[in-house]
Design a protein around this motif. Sequence first.
Motif, mmCIF file in Angstrom:
data_model
loop_
_atom_site.group_PDB
_atom_site.id
_atom_site.type_symbol
_atom_site.label_atom_id
_atom_site.label_comp_id
_atom_site.label_asym_id
_atom_site.label_seq_id
_atom_site.Cartn_x
_atom_site.Cartn_y
_atom_site.Cartn_z
ATOM 1 N N ASP A 288 0.857 -1.173 0.000
ATOM 2 C CA ASP A 288 0.000 0.000 0.000
ATOM 3 C C ASP A 288 0.900 1.231 0.000
ATOM 4 O OD1 ASP A 288 -1.744 2.073 0.457
ATOM 5 O OD2 ASP A 288 -2.425 1.373 2.414
ATOM 6 N N ALA A 289 0.840 2.026 -1.056
ATOM 7 C CA ALA A 289 1.716 3.192 -1.155
ATOM 8 C C ALA A 289 1.534 4.139 0.028
ATOM 9 C CB ALA A 289 1.453 3.937 -2.466
ATOM 10 N N GLY A 290 0.323 4.163 0.573
ATOM 11 C CA GLY A 290 0.066 5.036 1.703
ATOM 12 C C GLY A 290 0.760 4.593 2.979
ATOM 13 N N SER A 291 1.228 3.347 3.021
ATOM 14 C CA SER A 291 1.906 2.828 4.215
ATOM 15 C C SER A 291 3.392 3.188 4.229
ATOM 16 C CB SER A 291 1.755 1.315 4.295
ATOM 17 O OG SER A 291 2.511 0.668 3.274
ATOM 18 N N LEU A 292 3.911 3.656 3.107
ATOM 19 C CA LEU A 292 5.336 3.985 3.013
ATOM 20 C C LEU A 292 5.640 5.327 3.682
ATOM 21 C CD1 LEU A 292 5.931 2.942 -0.716
ATOM 22 C CD2 LEU A 292 6.347 1.580 1.339
ATOM 23 N N PRO A 293 6.832 5.486 4.257
ATOM 24 C CA PRO A 293 7.922 4.515 4.315
ATOM 25 C C PRO A 293 7.721 3.477 5.411
ATOM 26 C CG PRO A 293 8.587 6.519 5.432
ATOM 27 C CD PRO A 293 7.213 6.791 4.857
ATOM 28 N N LEU A 294 8.331 2.309 5.190
ATOM 29 C CA LEU A 294 8.385 1.261 6.189
ATOM 30 C C LEU A 294 9.816 1.167 6.705
ATOM 31 C CD1 LEU A 294 6.379 -1.529 4.308
ATOM 32 C CD2 LEU A 294 5.522 0.001 6.095
ATOM 33 N N ALA A 295 9.971 0.942 8.008
ATOM 34 C CA ALA A 295 11.307 0.872 8.612
ATOM 35 C C ALA A 295 11.393 -0.385 9.463
ATOM 36 C CB ALA A 295 11.567 2.110 9.460
ATOM 37 N N TYR A 296 12.339 -1.275 9.133
ATOM 38 C CA TYR A 296 12.488 -2.554 9.814
ATOM 39 C C TYR A 296 13.897 -2.684 10.400
ATOM 40 C CZ TYR A 296 8.306 -3.987 7.151
ATOM 41 O OH TYR A 296 7.043 -4.074 6.605
ATOM 42 N N ARG B 12 14.779 0.065 4.991
ATOM 43 C CA ARG B 12 13.661 0.974 4.759
ATOM 44 C C ARG B 12 13.106 0.767 3.350
ATOM 45 N NH1 ARG B 12 13.498 4.812 8.867
ATOM 46 N NH2 ARG B 12 12.055 6.141 7.699
ATOM 47 N N PHE B 13 11.781 0.912 3.229
ATOM 48 C CA PHE B 13 11.075 0.881 1.944
ATOM 49 C C PHE B 13 10.396 2.241 1.787
ATOM 50 C CE2 PHE B 13 11.106 -3.337 3.735
ATOM 51 C CZ PHE B 13 11.363 -4.195 2.689
ATOM 52 N N CYS B 14 10.503 2.842 0.612
ATOM 53 C CA CYS B 14 9.890 4.156 0.410
ATOM 54 C C CYS B 14 9.566 4.357 -1.069
ATOM 55 C CB CYS B 14 10.834 5.263 0.903
ATOM 56 S SG CYS B 14 12.343 5.461 -0.083
ATOM 57 N N ALA B 15 8.856 5.446 -1.363
ATOM 58 C CA ALA B 15 8.619 5.826 -2.758
ATOM 59 C C ALA B 15 9.963 6.142 -3.404
ATOM 60 C CB ALA B 15 7.696 7.039 -2.812
ATOM 61 N N ALA B 16 10.096 5.806 -4.678
ATOM 62 C CA ALA B 16 11.383 5.946 -5.359
ATOM 63 C C ALA B 16 11.937 7.358 -5.272
ATOM 64 C CB ALA B 16 11.248 5.519 -6.815
ATOM 65 N N LYS C 42 0.888 0.150 -4.644
ATOM 66 C CA LYS C 42 -0.313 0.601 -5.348
ATOM 67 C C LYS C 42 -0.942 1.737 -4.560
ATOM 68 C CE LYS C 42 -3.744 -2.296 -5.567
ATOM 69 N NZ LYS C 42 -4.553 -3.463 -6.012
ATOM 70 N N ASP C 43 -1.286 2.818 -5.270
ATOM 71 C CA ASP C 43 -1.907 3.961 -4.598
ATOM 72 C C ASP C 43 -3.421 3.772 -4.546
ATOM 73 O OD1 ASP C 43 -3.012 4.715 -7.085
ATOM 74 O OD2 ASP C 43 -1.251 5.929 -7.568
ATOM 75 N N PRO C 44 -4.140 4.646 -3.826
ATOM 76 C CA PRO C 44 -5.596 4.488 -3.680
ATOM 77 C C PRO C 44 -6.351 4.493 -4.999
ATOM 78 C CG PRO C 44 -4.756 6.017 -2.041
ATOM 79 C CD PRO C 44 -3.627 5.735 -2.985
ATOM 80 N N GLN C 45 -5.790 5.107 -6.037
ATOM 81 C CA GLN C 45 -6.439 5.155 -7.347
ATOM 82 C C GLN C 45 -6.157 3.910 -8.186
ATOM 83 O OE1 GLN C 45 -4.620 7.963 -6.095
ATOM 84 N NE2 GLN C 45 -6.643 8.580 -5.297
ATOM 85 N N GLY C 46 -5.366 3.002 -7.617
ATOM 86 C CA GLY C 46 -5.057 1.768 -8.330
ATOM 87 C C GLY C 46 -3.804 1.835 -9.169
ATOM 88 N N GLY C 47 -3.144 2.997 -9.181
ATOM 89 C CA GLY C 47 -1.906 3.119 -9.939
ATOM 90 C C GLY C 47 -0.746 2.427 -9.247
ATOM 91 N N ARG C 48 0.158 1.871 -10.027
ATOM 92 C CA ARG C 48 1.326 1.184 -9.473
ATOM 93 C C ARG C 48 2.496 2.145 -9.365
ATOM 94 N NH1 ARG C 48 1.241 -4.846 -12.304
ATOM 95 N NH2 ARG C 48 -0.803 -5.459 -11.478
ATOM 96 N N GLN C 49 3.229 2.016 -8.255
ATOM 97 C CA GLN C 49 4.373 2.883 -7.997
ATOM 98 C C GLN C 49 5.622 2.047 -7.764
ATOM 99 O OE1 GLN C 49 3.654 5.578 -4.771
ATOM 100 N NE2 GLN C 49 1.748 6.383 -5.630
#
Length: 433
Positions: free
Chosen positions: A251-259, A293-297, A374-381
């Motif tokens: 879920d793009a809205g969950s980014l960034p993730l930090a582990y 970490r995982f984030c938008a490019a 994937k963003d809320p509009q269904g687009g892939r990121q």
Amino acid sequence: MHDARTLIELGDEAVRRLARRGYTLDLAGLEALSARRNASISRGDELRAESKRVAQEVGRAAKESGGQSPEVEKLKGRARELKDEIREAEEAVDSAEAELRRVLLTVPNLPDDETPDGDSDEDAVEVRRWGAPPEFTFETKDHVDLGEAMGILDFGRAAKLAGARFSVARGPGAVLERALASLFLALHTGRHGYTEFSVPFLVTPETMTGTGQLPKFEEDLFRTGTDDRSLYLIPTAEVPLTNLHAGEMLDAGSLPLAYTAWTPCFRSEAGSYGRDTRGILRLHQFSKVEMVRFCAAEESGTELELMVSHAEACLQALGLAYRVIRLAAGDMGFAAQMTYDVEVWLPSQGTFREISSCSDCGTFQSRRAGIRAKDPQGGRQAVATLNGSGLPIGRAMAAVLEQFQDADGSVSIPEVLHPYTGFRRIRADGTTE
């Protein structure tokens, strides 16, 4: 892993950037291989379209002739031929794609243009320093002499158990190792917002491929066997942490993730003989707290700076003098497009030595591992991945022993560790206070 089309579109620019890290891209060969794959795909599409058309003609001719006629038999013969040709075309596609993947898996990440030119640590650019290296009025010892004299490190018994390049920590030494790991995890989870994981120490070849250890660095890894079911011992928790999301749509809205995770790490250190072989700086087995970490490019550069600050926070909490450098393009890891090293001061060597390496891998690993968002509009990121040491326990322990040694052979323990160790000093005889 790269997209072949992207490398071909970049053309000479891709060749130039990869040459900065000492890799020669065979652009013509890549173009030919890609063209072969595309031609096989087109040929298969054409044959499937013809097969559909012939099937329709068989039905029409059979209806018009009452079921049997020379024309129907001829069309059926052609349908059988097309079935064989389609299978051959699909095999050609599979072969071309496998060859293209094999080639692409060996191509390192494109270095960011902000990375300095060069291929060694001498070409790195210093970014900043923190703390003043301690000055001593007595002849200092290295961590090996200190640890063995106090009885908290035992390399002789380690060699008896496993051979060279292993260590045994005893009593306060073992406690100090655990205390350092506990401190680092507490900082990352409590202050920096990381989620802690406990992960497998053995992983599949596919998992190793996802982060770039395979196929290029096979000789640096420990493997449990020789068949396809063999597992690999992890060289760093980066491998299982990053691959937690292999093949997933985030879920793009969950980014960034930090582990983060504290694990043993296993490395054959092939080709490293003669470098840092004394003590606990370069072992076949060591433990390390890792950050991923995982984030938008488009956010990866900002996330890299943040990750470096998290590694620095660990050293600052301990009061250890260090510096941060930006690695040269030819000195970075295979999957990195930008890397900062954090180097801690080692009095015995009179220099700074690497204790953390923080890398922005861009979308290189996520493409290999099939990680998307994937963003809320269904687009892939595209998803970027980053990794960094936060920190290795052995090297942190060596720095503590050396920077906080006293003339009588004792070592003061940084105050921040007291709640974890239960002592504030290790005396020269190995007792504590």
